[in-house]
Write a protein that holds these residues in place. Structure first.
Motif, PDB file in Angstrom:
ATOM      1  N   ILE A 234       0.845  -1.195   0.000  1.00  0.00           N
ATOM      2  CA  ILE A 234       0.000   0.000   0.000  1.00  0.00           C
ATOM      3  C   ILE A 234       0.883   1.248   0.000  1.00  0.00           C
ATOM      4  O   ILE A 234       1.709   1.445   0.900  1.00  0.00           O
ATOM      5  CB  ILE A 234      -0.934   0.020   1.219  1.00  0.00           C
ATOM      6  CG1 ILE A 234      -1.714  -1.292   1.331  1.00  0.00           C
ATOM      7  CG2 ILE A 234      -1.887   1.213   1.131  1.00  0.00           C
ATOM      8  CD1 ILE A 234      -2.561  -1.624   0.118  1.00  0.00           C
ATOM      9  N   GLU A 235       0.728   2.081  -1.011  1.00  0.00           N
ATOM     10  CA  GLU A 235       1.493   3.323  -1.096  1.00  0.00           C
ATOM     11  C   GLU A 235       1.090   4.305  -0.001  1.00  0.00           C
ATOM     12  O   GLU A 235       0.001   4.219   0.566  1.00  0.00           O
ATOM     13  CB  GLU A 235       1.241   4.022  -2.445  1.00  0.00           C
ATOM     14  CG  GLU A 235       1.918   3.417  -3.629  1.00  0.00           C
ATOM     15  CD  GLU A 235       1.786   4.299  -4.862  1.00  0.00           C
ATOM     16  OE1 GLU A 235       1.246   5.426  -4.744  1.00  0.00           O
ATOM     17  OE2 GLU A 235       2.228   3.879  -5.944  1.00  0.00           O
ATOM     18  N   GLY A 258       7.800   7.645   2.729  1.00  0.00           N
ATOM     19  CA  GLY A 258       6.767   6.675   2.401  1.00  0.00           C
ATOM     20  C   GLY A 258       5.889   7.021   1.221  1.00  0.00           C
ATOM     21  O   GLY A 258       4.913   6.328   0.948  1.00  0.00           O
ATOM     22  N   LEU A 259       6.210   8.086   0.494  1.00  0.00           N
ATOM     23  CA  LEU A 259       5.437   8.455  -0.688  1.00  0.00           C
ATOM     24  C   LEU A 259       6.115   7.923  -1.948  1.00  0.00           C
ATOM     25  O   LEU A 259       7.341   7.923  -2.058  1.00  0.00           O
ATOM     26  CB  LEU A 259       5.312   9.976  -0.794  1.00  0.00           C
ATOM     27  CG  LEU A 259       4.467  10.664   0.275  1.00  0.00           C
ATOM     28  CD1 LEU A 259       4.595  12.179   0.153  1.00  0.00           C
ATOM     29  CD2 LEU A 259       2.996  10.245   0.168  1.00  0.00           C
ATOM     30  N   THR A 260       5.315   7.496  -2.896  1.00  0.00           N
ATOM     31  CA  THR A 260       5.821   7.060  -4.195  1.00  0.00           C
ATOM     32  C   THR A 260       5.677   8.209  -5.189  1.00  0.00           C
ATOM     33  O   THR A 260       4.590   8.790  -5.317  1.00  0.00           O
ATOM     34  CB  THR A 260       5.031   5.836  -4.705  1.00  0.00           C
ATOM     35  OG1 THR A 260       5.177   4.763  -3.766  1.00  0.00           O
ATOM     36  CG2 THR A 260       5.538   5.385  -6.062  1.00  0.00           C
ATOM     37  N   TYR A 261       6.766   8.523  -5.879  1.00  0.00           N
ATOM     38  CA  TYR A 261       6.702   9.588  -6.888  1.00  0.00           C
ATOM     39  C   TYR A 261       7.608   9.230  -8.066  1.00  0.00           C
ATOM     40  O   TYR A 261       8.768   8.857  -7.851  1.00  0.00           O
ATOM     41  CB  TYR A 261       7.139  10.936  -6.300  1.00  0.00           C
ATOM     42  CG  TYR A 261       6.888  12.093  -7.240  1.00  0.00           C
ATOM     43  CD1 TYR A 261       5.625  12.678  -7.307  1.00  0.00           C
ATOM     44  CD2 TYR A 261       7.886  12.562  -8.085  1.00  0.00           C
ATOM     45  CE1 TYR A 261       5.386  13.736  -8.186  1.00  0.00           C
ATOM     46  CE2 TYR A 261       7.639  13.608  -8.959  1.00  0.00           C
ATOM     47  CZ  TYR A 261       6.397  14.188  -9.009  1.00  0.00           C
ATOM     48  OH  TYR A 261       6.147  15.224  -9.876  1.00  0.00           O
ATOM     49  N   GLN A 265      -1.559   8.003  -8.085  1.00  0.00           N
ATOM     50  CA  GLN A 265      -2.503   8.825  -7.326  1.00  0.00           C
ATOM     51  C   GLN A 265      -2.495  10.250  -7.876  1.00  0.00           C
ATOM     52  O   GLN A 265      -1.459  10.919  -7.869  1.00  0.00           O
ATOM     53  CB  GLN A 265      -2.138   8.839  -5.848  1.00  0.00           C
ATOM     54  CG  GLN A 265      -2.213   7.495  -5.145  1.00  0.00           C
ATOM     55  CD  GLN A 265      -1.764   7.608  -3.697  1.00  0.00           C
ATOM     56  OE1 GLN A 265      -2.367   8.325  -2.897  1.00  0.00           O
ATOM     57  NE2 GLN A 265      -0.698   6.903  -3.371  1.00  0.00           N
ATOM     58  N   GLY A 266      -3.634  10.719  -8.306  1.00  0.00           N
ATOM     59  CA  GLY A 266      -3.708  12.039  -8.928  1.00  0.00           C
ATOM     60  C   GLY A 266      -3.310  13.169  -8.015  1.00  0.00           C
ATOM     61  O   GLY A 266      -2.799  14.207  -8.470  1.00  0.00           O
ATOM     62  N   ASP A 267      -3.498  12.992  -6.694  1.00  0.00           N
ATOM     63  CA  ASP A 267      -3.206  14.077  -5.769  1.00  0.00           C
ATOM     64  C   ASP A 267      -1.727  14.369  -5.625  1.00  0.00           C
ATOM     65  O   ASP A 267      -1.346  15.359  -4.986  1.00  0.00           O
ATOM     66  CB  ASP A 267      -3.825  13.770  -4.403  1.00  0.00           C
ATOM     67  CG  ASP A 267      -5.342  13.804  -4.451  1.00  0.00           C
ATOM     68  OD1 ASP A 267      -5.887  14.508  -5.321  1.00  0.00           O
ATOM     69  OD2 ASP A 267      -5.992  13.126  -3.639  1.00  0.00           O
ATOM     70  N   ALA A 268      -0.878  13.528  -6.228  1.00  0.00           N
ATOM     71  CA  ALA A 268       0.553  13.848  -6.272  1.00  0.00           C
ATOM     72  C   ALA A 268       0.795  15.125  -7.062  1.00  0.00           C
ATOM     73  O   ALA A 268       1.871  15.737  -6.952  1.00  0.00           O
ATOM     74  CB  ALA A 268       1.330  12.684  -6.886  1.00  0.00           C
ATOM     75  N   VAL A 281      10.776  22.671  -3.446  1.00  0.00           N
ATOM     76  CA  VAL A 281      10.408  21.256  -3.442  1.00  0.00           C
ATOM     77  C   VAL A 281      11.643  20.422  -3.742  1.00  0.00           C
ATOM     78  O   VAL A 281      12.325  20.645  -4.745  1.00  0.00           O
ATOM     79  CB  VAL A 281       9.304  20.959  -4.476  1.00  0.00           C
ATOM     80  CG1 VAL A 281       8.994  19.467  -4.516  1.00  0.00           C
ATOM     81  CG2 VAL A 281       8.036  21.757  -4.149  1.00  0.00           C
ATOM     82  N   GLU A 282      11.900  19.457  -2.881  1.00  0.00           N
ATOM     83  CA  GLU A 282      13.028  18.544  -3.063  1.00  0.00           C
ATOM     84  C   GLU A 282      12.494  17.119  -3.112  1.00  0.00           C
ATOM     85  O   GLU A 282      11.835  16.663  -2.161  1.00  0.00           O
ATOM     86  CB  GLU A 282      14.030  18.686  -1.914  1.00  0.00           C
ATOM     87  CG  GLU A 282      15.258  17.797  -2.057  1.00  0.00           C
ATOM     88  CD  GLU A 282      16.218  17.940  -0.890  1.00  0.00           C
ATOM     89  OE1 GLU A 282      17.280  17.296  -0.912  1.00  0.00           O
ATOM     90  OE2 GLU A 282      15.893  18.699   0.058  1.00  0.00           O
ATOM     91  N   ILE A 283      12.759  16.413  -4.204  1.00  0.00           N
ATOM     92  CA  ILE A 283      12.243  15.056  -4.398  1.00  0.00           C
ATOM     93  C   ILE A 283      13.401  14.073  -4.375  1.00  0.00           C
ATOM     94  O   ILE A 283      14.267  14.086  -5.260  1.00  0.00           O
ATOM     95  CB  ILE A 283      11.478  14.939  -5.730  1.00  0.00           C
ATOM     96  CG1 ILE A 283      10.323  15.951  -5.785  1.00  0.00           C
ATOM     97  CG2 ILE A 283      10.938  13.522  -5.915  1.00  0.00           C
ATOM     98  CD1 ILE A 283       9.654  16.036  -7.135  1.00  0.00           C
ATOM     99  N   LEU A 284      13.437  13.239  -3.335  1.00  0.00           N
ATOM    100  CA  LEU A 284      14.413  12.174  -3.226  1.00  0.00           C
ATOM    101  C   LEU A 284      13.692  10.832  -3.307  1.00  0.00           C
ATOM    102  O   LEU A 284      12.462  10.774  -3.253  1.00  0.00           O
ATOM    103  CB  LEU A 284      15.193  12.287  -1.914  1.00  0.00           C
ATOM    104  CG  LEU A 284      15.973  13.584  -1.699  1.00  0.00           C
ATOM    105  CD1 LEU A 284      16.620  13.588  -0.321  1.00  0.00           C
ATOM    106  CD2 LEU A 284      17.013  13.787  -2.792  1.00  0.00           C
ATOM    107  N   GLN A 285      14.451   9.757  -3.411  1.00  0.00           N
ATOM    108  CA  GLN A 285      13.834   8.445  -3.588  1.00  0.00           C
ATOM    109  C   GLN A 285      12.937   8.065  -2.416  1.00  0.00           C
ATOM    110  O   GLN A 285      11.866   7.500  -2.610  1.00  0.00           O
ATOM    111  CB  GLN A 285      14.918   7.377  -3.770  1.00  0.00           C
ATOM    112  CG  GLN A 285      14.353   5.987  -4.056  1.00  0.00           C
ATOM    113  CD  GLN A 285      15.432   4.973  -4.358  1.00  0.00           C
ATOM    114  OE1 GLN A 285      16.612   5.300  -4.374  1.00  0.00           O
ATOM    115  NE2 GLN A 285      15.041   3.738  -4.614  1.00  0.00           N
TER     116      GLN A 285
END
Length: 426
Positions: A234-235, A258-261, A265-268, A281-285
């Motif tokens: 479950i994401e 714990g988020l998948t990007y 999910q549209g709310d991403a 905004v910083e996006i890491l694994q």
């Protein structure tokens, strides 16, 4: 429950809660699976518990593994259910499980609690009789009784009310059909959540051919063997995460694990809005961080497919320079509250303005009050939006009926406390 919130500044990292959109769909598919399903990172929100209660009532057996934070669902697949199912206050559970209950040749009654009893289910009364299902309800509201068996055939249906109806319909058709059936859709809303349903169904072994727009060909099940083993992770929930990420943008530095990007999910899409508004905004694994910027800019966002982020984006708009425009107001009427009115009331209480022109809400700040006292409208999304509204100011927010947040994010107040919010629960 009354909660007072004051947020001088948010700083730190918390774990995103499990996605109830994922969890409830996995529960439905696990019920239909002839075998067992291992679910890792299962949800514990009230909506998740409603789905688990429903599948147990319909014959599934659930074993919990607290140590490994997982559960195993064993099922014999479609049996002839009868009796009463309670969706509590979950619109998704009601809309998705009613078509599955209609697979039975015995009468099944679905009811609910709270505001769900006031939310229309008329779509099911219009569509299910075309599939040999007897449906009884007063004015299209719960409680609703259905009696099948549902007999699959090709259909053309209006998908403008909710993709949740379509999800349940696709599952029921796919489970029972012995030949290809065509489902043609028009006026589709919440497209990403329809994509989520199709993705998870394929994971469970169903075969669907989708043209990416308005036509789905549902193929018969080829492998109906017993003891089929499925595993599902479950994401993290982007709908719930959006509140904390917006809080970081207007007053702090918030990281969520714990988020998948990218995510189905549209709310991403909230990340794109935050970037457009000028937040950092910083996006890491394994972690996503949003930090406050000195100046936030007004934005324009189409929320027709992601209405759950509408309230927190309205709060973001109050801290942006200029007027922001959020479309999709028509998607807010049949929620836990009349969410359009609830958002307007929240914005006004905070000192901003929110005008509705056709299907667009025009929102302008700034927050200009020292204290706000408002009711939650029995809506979990309004609770979260109101609570994080003080992140960029010295405003103290008092929320009545704040327990509504347990519907989707039971640890919300605990998490914002970890990040530095001052929370008083009475």
């Amino acid at each position: 429950m009354r909660v007072k919130v004051l947020i001088p500044k948010l700083q730190g990292t918390v774990q995103a809660p499990p996605s109830k959109s994922f969890m409830q769909r996995v529960c439905a598919l696990a019920l239909l699976n002839r075998g067992s399903t291992l679910v890792r990172n299962p949800g514990v929100s009230q909506d998740d518990l409603a789905a688990l209660d429903i599948i147990q009532s319909m014959g599934a057996r659930i074993d919990y593994d607290q140590e490994n934070h997982s559960l195993r669902i064993a099922s014999d697949g479609c049996t002839q259910w009868s009796g009463m199912l309670n969706a509590r206050e979950s619109g998704l559970a009601a809309r998705m499980f009613i078509p599955l209950a209609a697979l039975s040749n015995q009468e099944v009654t679905i009811t609910g609690e709270g505001t769900l009893l006031k939310r229309s289910m008329q779509w099911l009364m219009d569509v299910l009789p075309e599939l040999n299902v007897q449906v009884n309800s007063l004015n299209g509201l719960l409680p609703m009784s259905v009696k099948g068996p549902l007999l699959p055939k090709s259909l053309t249906v209006d998908a403008s009310q909710s993709s949740q109806y379509i999800s349940g319909l696709i599952m029921a058709l796919a489970y029972t059909t012995h030949e290809p059936v065509q489902l043609r859709l028009f006026n589709i809303v919440s497209l990403s959540y329809l994509q989520l349903t199709i993705r998870l169904m394929k994971h469970f072994g169903y075969m669907l051919d989708w043209n990416g727009e308005n036509e789905i060909i549902i193929q018969p099940l080829q492998h109906c063997t017993e003891n089929k083993q499925v595993e599902a992770d479950i994401e993290g929930d982007w709908s719930a995460a959006a509140a904390l990420l917006v809080a970081g943008a207007i007053g702090g530095r918030v990281s969520l694990a714990g988020l998948t990007y990218p995510s189905v999910q549209g709310d991403a899409a909230v990340l794109s809005v935050l970037q457009d508004a000028g937040a950092q905004v910083e996006i890491l694994q394994n972690k996503i961080t949003v930090s406050h910027a000195d100046t936030l800019q007004a934005f324009n966002y189409h929320a027709e497919h992601t209405p759950d982020v509408f309230p927190v984006l309205a709060v973001l708009a109050l801290y942006a320079q200029g007027t922001s425009y959020i479309s999709g107001v028509s998607r807010l009427w049949n929620k836990e509250s009349n969410r359009a009115n609830a958002v307007q009331a929240l914005v006004k209480a905070l000192g901003g303005t929110a005008e509705i022109r056709e299907d667009v809400m025009h929102i302008r700040g700034p927050v200009s009050v020292n204290e706000v006292h408002m009711h939650s409208f029995h809506d979990h999304r309004i609770v979260m939006a109101a609570a994080i509204a003080s992140a960029g100011s010295n405003t103290q927010v008092t929320i009545d009926d704040a327990q509504a947040v347990e519907k989707s994010y039971p640890h919300f107040f605990k998490d914002i406390s970890k990040l530095g919010a001052q929370v008083l629960i009475t």
